[in-house]
Design an enzyme around this catalytic site. Structure first.
Site, PDB file in Angstrom:
ATOM      1  N   ARG A 166     -28.919 -41.381  62.445  1.00  0.00           N
ATOM      2  CA  ARG A 166     -29.684 -42.092  61.829  1.00  0.00           C
ATOM      3  C   ARG A 166     -30.000 -41.529  60.713  1.00  0.00           C
ATOM      4  NH1 ARG A 166     -28.805 -45.881  64.541  1.00  0.00           N
ATOM      5  NH2 ARG A 166     -29.142 -47.279  66.246  1.00  0.00           N
ATOM      6  N   LYS A 194     -41.686 -51.419  71.401  1.00  0.00           N
ATOM      7  CA  LYS A 194     -41.627 -51.915  70.317  1.00  0.00           C
ATOM      8  C   LYS A 194     -41.337 -53.859  70.592  1.00  0.00           C
ATOM      9  CE  LYS A 194     -39.131 -48.959  68.514  1.00  0.00           C
ATOM     10  NZ  LYS A 194     -38.564 -47.743  67.792  1.00  0.00           N
ATOM     11  N   ARG A 253     -30.327 -60.478  61.370  1.00  0.00           N
ATOM     12  CA  ARG A 253     -29.159 -59.663  61.617  1.00  0.00           C
ATOM     13  C   ARG A 253     -28.921 -60.249  62.427  1.00  0.00           C
ATOM     14  NH1 ARG A 253     -29.392 -54.032  59.076  1.00  0.00           N
ATOM     15  NH2 ARG A 253     -29.930 -54.829  56.887  1.00  0.00           N
ATOM     16  N   PRO A 286     -39.176 -53.106  62.367  1.00  0.00           N
ATOM     17  CA  PRO A 286     -40.468 -53.044  63.258  1.00  0.00           C
ATOM     18  C   PRO A 286     -40.878 -51.971  64.091  1.00  0.00           C
ATOM     19  CG  PRO A 286     -39.199 -55.093  63.780  1.00  0.00           C
ATOM     20  CD  PRO A 286     -38.550 -54.234  62.670  1.00  0.00           C
ATOM     21  N   GLU A 287     -41.515 -51.413  64.121  1.00  0.00           N
ATOM     22  CA  GLU A 287     -41.655 -50.176  64.882  1.00  0.00           C
ATOM     23  C   GLU A 287     -43.354 -50.103  65.765  1.00  0.00           C
ATOM     24  OE1 GLU A 287     -41.314 -46.045  63.673  1.00  0.00           O
ATOM     25  OE2 GLU A 287     -39.511 -46.753  62.555  1.00  0.00           O
ATOM     26  N   HIS A 295     -32.626 -68.196  57.671  1.00  0.00           N
ATOM     27  CA  HIS A 295     -32.503 -67.249  58.757  1.00  0.00           C
ATOM     28  C   HIS A 295     -33.804 -68.041  59.719  1.00  0.00           C
ATOM     29  CE1 HIS A 295     -30.581 -64.557  56.097  1.00  0.00           C
ATOM     30  NE2 HIS A 295     -31.498 -64.602  55.155  1.00  0.00           N
TER      31      HIS A 295
END
Length: 301
Positions: A291, A58, A140, A2-3, A121
């Site tokens: 990255r 974000k 995560r 998500p940006e 999750h």
DNA sequence: CCTTGTGTTCTCCG
DNA sequence: CCGGAGAACACAAG
């Protein structure tokens, strides 16, 4: 991942769906996810009403009344916020996956996952007084929920983030100023939230490609004309990505459980080894600013 | 081993 | 030795 466009899509959905709702119950399934002792978190949230859903970079910012505190939600890499009215799903979020290597199809998997919430999750569950629920899922566990006062929020908003695309402050002058004197490469400079707020790996690669600028270029080496082209590219790409309800490179889903559509417009991200859509030379994938970085070494100078 | 957003820590330079 | 910038690392789990 998500940006800005993905978080903004979630924000707009949540604004319609949860503003006015009062929190009746709360379940914390992962203590680590909440930056506060569970008992304190319960005490501060139960009985509160959602009055606003805001966004900075974000970060999602949910205003609570009558306490006038703010619930901050950061999705990091794999966080999702999914709103469910009884058995019907309304609002989506993000998670990691791999639609591309799996043949560009996540619909089936998403529907399946969303229909049996909570899942393994799910980290936090909000239940509102009208029985609807908001699920915070995060594969995560990088994402977090945090509670802050108005004063603390002002500090965070002021100190952590630079200019916000989609707002009036994102002018060419302010954009140039934000990059002025930066000795790092332009990719790292754009990823730095203190310079420009909300860009992440996908939209930085796409913007640099559109502007024909090599991601390895030193930020302070960009000429005024290049800064303008880059600024225009970012503006256009972020706006369009919001219109398309974000990019599902992995498993992003929207309010109807559908994926974001901007992935169809990705020109360079995730296309290492493919032909450049502009000059047909091979797209390179390198590591830059820590990255994965995709660019065309022939037409990005 | 790879993936990424961000907070922290390390290192360099003047 | 200090401050700031930038680079490197840490985190998590599949």
């Amino acid at each position: 991942m998500p940006e800005l466009p993905e978080v903004e899509t979630i924000r707009r959905d949540l604004e319609v769906k949860i503003v006015g709702h009062r929190i009746k119950d709360l379940k914390i399934l992962s203590v680590k996810t909440v930056a506060l002792a569970p008992a304190v978190f319960y005490k501060n949230l139960i009985g509160q009403r959602i009055s606003k859903v805001l966004r900075r970079a974000k970060l999602l910012i949910i205003r609570l009344e009558p306490s006038n505190k703010y619930l901050l939600v950061h999705l990091k890499m794999t966080g999702q916020l999914i709103y469910k009215v009884k058995n019907k799903l309304i609002v989506g979020g993000h998670s990691s996956g791999n639609y591309r290597s799996g043949g560009r199809n996540v619909d089936a998997d998403d529907s399946k996952n969303l229909n049996d919430l909570p899942n393994k999750h799910t980290r936090v569950i909000f239940t509102f007084t009208n029985s609807s629920q908001l699920f915070f899922n995060d594969l995560r566990k990088f994402g977090y929920l945090k509670l802050v006062t108005e004063l603390e929020l002002e500090g965070i908003v002021r100190n952590s983030y630079g200019i916000e695309p989609l707002t009036k402050e994102f002018s060419l002058i302010n954009f140039s100023q934000a990059l002025k004197g930066k000795k790092t490469n332009i990719k790292a400079a754009l990823l730095n939230q203190k310079n420009i707020a909300g860009l992440g790996n996908i939209y930085v690669d796409e913007s640099l490609f559109a502007a024909r600028i090599n991601p390895k270029r030193r930020a302070d080496s960009l000429k005024p004309g290049e800064l303008k082209v880059l600024w225009l590219a970012i503006t256009k790409i972020i706006k369009r990505a919001v219109e398309y309800r974000g990019t599902t490179f992995n498993n992003y889903v929207d309010s109807a459980g559908r994926q974001g559509n901007f992935f169809k417009l990705l020109k360079i991200y995730g296309r290492g080894g493919e032909k450049c859509p502009r000059c047909h030379n091979p797209i390179k994938k390198i590591k830059l600013a820590g990255r994965g970085t995709h660019y065309c070494p022939v037409c990005q100078l």
